[in-house]
Design a protein around this motif. Sequence first.
Motif, PDB file in Angstrom:
ATOM      1  N   HIS A  68       0.818  -1.210   0.000  1.00 41.85           N
ATOM      2  CA  HIS A  68       0.000   0.000   0.000  1.00 41.85           C
ATOM      3  C   HIS A  68       0.854   1.263   0.000  1.00 41.85           C
ATOM      4  CE1 HIS A  68      -3.242   2.773   1.008  1.00 41.85           C
ATOM      5  NE2 HIS A  68      -2.541   3.182   2.052  1.00 41.85           N
ATOM      6  N   LEU A  69       1.951   1.258   0.749  1.00 46.01           N
ATOM      7  CA  LEU A  69       2.808   2.441   0.811  1.00 46.01           C
ATOM      8  C   LEU A  69       3.414   2.749  -0.554  1.00 46.01           C
ATOM      9  CD1 LEU A  69       4.660   1.826   4.193  1.00 46.01           C
ATOM     10  CD2 LEU A  69       2.502   2.996   3.802  1.00 46.01           C
ATOM     11  N   PHE A  70       3.828   1.717  -1.257  1.00 43.92           N
ATOM     12  CA  PHE A  70       4.414   1.904  -2.580  1.00 43.92           C
ATOM     13  C   PHE A  70       3.352   2.264  -3.610  1.00 43.92           C
ATOM     14  CE2 PHE A  70       7.313  -0.711  -0.172  1.00 43.92           C
ATOM     15  CZ  PHE A  70       8.545  -0.159  -0.484  1.00 43.92           C
ATOM     16  N   GLU A  71       2.157   1.736  -3.432  1.00 46.82           N
ATOM     17  CA  GLU A  71       1.065   2.085  -4.344  1.00 46.82           C
ATOM     18  C   GLU A  71       0.706   3.564  -4.212  1.00 46.82           C
ATOM     19  OE1 GLU A  71      -1.785  -0.750  -3.073  1.00 46.82           O
ATOM     20  OE2 GLU A  71      -0.845  -2.418  -4.155  1.00 46.82           O
ATOM     21  N   LEU A  72       0.731   4.086  -2.981  1.00 46.08           N
ATOM     22  CA  LEU A  72       0.489   5.513  -2.789  1.00 46.08           C
ATOM     23  C   LEU A  72       1.546   6.341  -3.508  1.00 46.08           C
ATOM     24  CD1 LEU A  72      -0.500   5.851   0.989  1.00 46.08           C
ATOM     25  CD2 LEU A  72      -1.967   6.261  -0.997  1.00 46.08           C
ATOM     26  N   ALA A  73       2.804   5.952  -3.338  1.00 53.47           N
ATOM     27  CA  ALA A  73       3.884   6.679  -4.009  1.00 53.47           C
ATOM     28  C   ALA A  73       3.732   6.582  -5.523  1.00 53.47           C
ATOM     29  CB  ALA A  73       5.231   6.107  -3.574  1.00 53.47           C
ATOM     30  N   ARG A  74       3.351   5.424  -6.017  1.00 53.43           N
ATOM     31  CA  ARG A  74       3.166   5.237  -7.463  1.00 53.43           C
ATOM     32  C   ARG A  74       2.093   6.178  -8.009  1.00 53.43           C
ATOM     33  NH1 ARG A  74       0.976  -0.502  -9.002  1.00 53.43           N
ATOM     34  NH2 ARG A  74      -0.865   0.412  -7.993  1.00 53.43           N
ATOM     35  N   GLU A  75       0.976   6.289  -7.275  1.00 56.59           N
ATOM     36  CA  GLU A  75      -0.103   7.147  -7.755  1.00 56.59           C
ATOM     37  C   GLU A  75       0.281   8.623  -7.691  1.00 56.59           C
ATOM     38  OE1 GLU A  75      -2.559   5.800  -9.421  1.00 56.59           O
ATOM     39  OE2 GLU A  75      -1.406   3.991  -8.941  1.00 56.59           O
ATOM     40  N   ARG A  76       1.053   9.009  -6.697  1.00 58.86           N
ATOM     41  CA  ARG A  76       1.489  10.403  -6.611  1.00 58.86           C
ATOM     42  C   ARG A  76       2.459  10.744  -7.740  1.00 58.86           C
ATOM     43  NH1 ARG A  76       2.331  10.898  -0.003  1.00 58.86           N
ATOM     44  NH2 ARG A  76       0.181  10.275   0.521  1.00 58.86           N
ATOM     45  N   LEU A  77       3.291   9.781  -8.122  1.00 54.69           N
ATOM     46  CA  LEU A  77       4.181  10.000  -9.255  1.00 54.69           C
ATOM     47  C   LEU A  77       3.392  10.040 -10.562  1.00 54.69           C
ATOM     48  CD1 LEU A  77       7.181   7.715  -8.258  1.00 54.69           C
ATOM     49  CD2 LEU A  77       7.228  10.205  -8.490  1.00 54.69           C
ATOM     50  N   ARG A  78       2.418   9.155 -10.706  1.00 56.09           N
ATOM     51  CA  ARG A  78       1.605   9.151 -11.930  1.00 56.09           C
ATOM     52  C   ARG A  78       0.857  10.465 -12.095  1.00 56.09           C
ATOM     53  NH1 ARG A  78      -0.702   2.894 -11.894  1.00 56.09           N
ATOM     54  NH2 ARG A  78       0.953   2.034 -13.225  1.00 56.09           N
ATOM     55  N   ALA A  79       0.456  11.064 -10.971  1.00 51.54           N
ATOM     56  CA  ALA A  79      -0.221  12.361 -11.041  1.00 51.54           C
ATOM     57  C   ALA A  79       0.688  13.429 -11.630  1.00 51.54           C
ATOM     58  CB  ALA A  79      -0.706  12.777  -9.655  1.00 51.54           C
ATOM     59  N   ARG A  80       1.991  13.179 -11.610  1.00 52.89           N
ATOM     60  CA  ARG A  80       2.964  14.108 -12.194  1.00 52.89           C
ATOM     61  C   ARG A  80       3.467  13.617 -13.551  1.00 52.89           C
ATOM     62  NH1 ARG A  80       6.506  16.704  -7.343  1.00 52.89           N
ATOM     63  NH2 ARG A  80       4.894  16.724  -5.741  1.00 52.89           N
TER      64      ARG A  80
END
Length: 224
Positions: free
Chosen positions: A149-161
Amino acid sequence: MPFFHRTPRAILFDIYGTLLKSSAGETHPDPALRALIERAHAASPHPFPEVDIREIHAAKHPGLSPSEVEQLAMEHEQAVNPVSAMPGAVETLRELSSRGILLGLVSNAQFYTVPVMATCLGSPLADFGIDPELCVFSYLEHRAKPDPHLFELARERLRARGIQPSEALYIGNDVRNDIEPANATGFRTALFTGDEASLRLRGKSLDECGADAVISYLLELCRM
């Protein structure tokens, strides 16, 4: 050895055992604290639960104010788990930031981790280009690595950029907590072996660790 065809657009770091020399994860709180932590873990719906350590100290010392609880928690942490900057950490962060690479953190951490890290590095994290929006900490999510879950959050924040996980690198010192969940989330990975005391191979050899690269000194990142 190079393992990106081009420079990664973002690099995310583990903290304890990677950017900070530490025995985190191997320390043993006093029995009363441990019992309260275990009770909180048992009540969690998550497979890898995390606590906000302030809540644990407040439960043990109900008469203390919030500021007193924070002070007690920090003093306890400094006593059982003294930390210092990993060799090369300051230079590596400054160099990567100067190249325009986005920097963030995905770590099992507590409320005191960021100020302690800033003290060890000698400057606020923003001075090293670490983006607070790209920092994911276990105590805020009540879930700890290796929970993906922690990495998925980071992945989505990067995808937003506009950054895909294959364009980002995650670096940590623990095969189970860092490399495996980061790989599963689509990140490229590097295993950091520079501190033998905190290296966690979890029964694997370096050839079997699953990371795209193995580095023994943080400044190697700047040469890849």
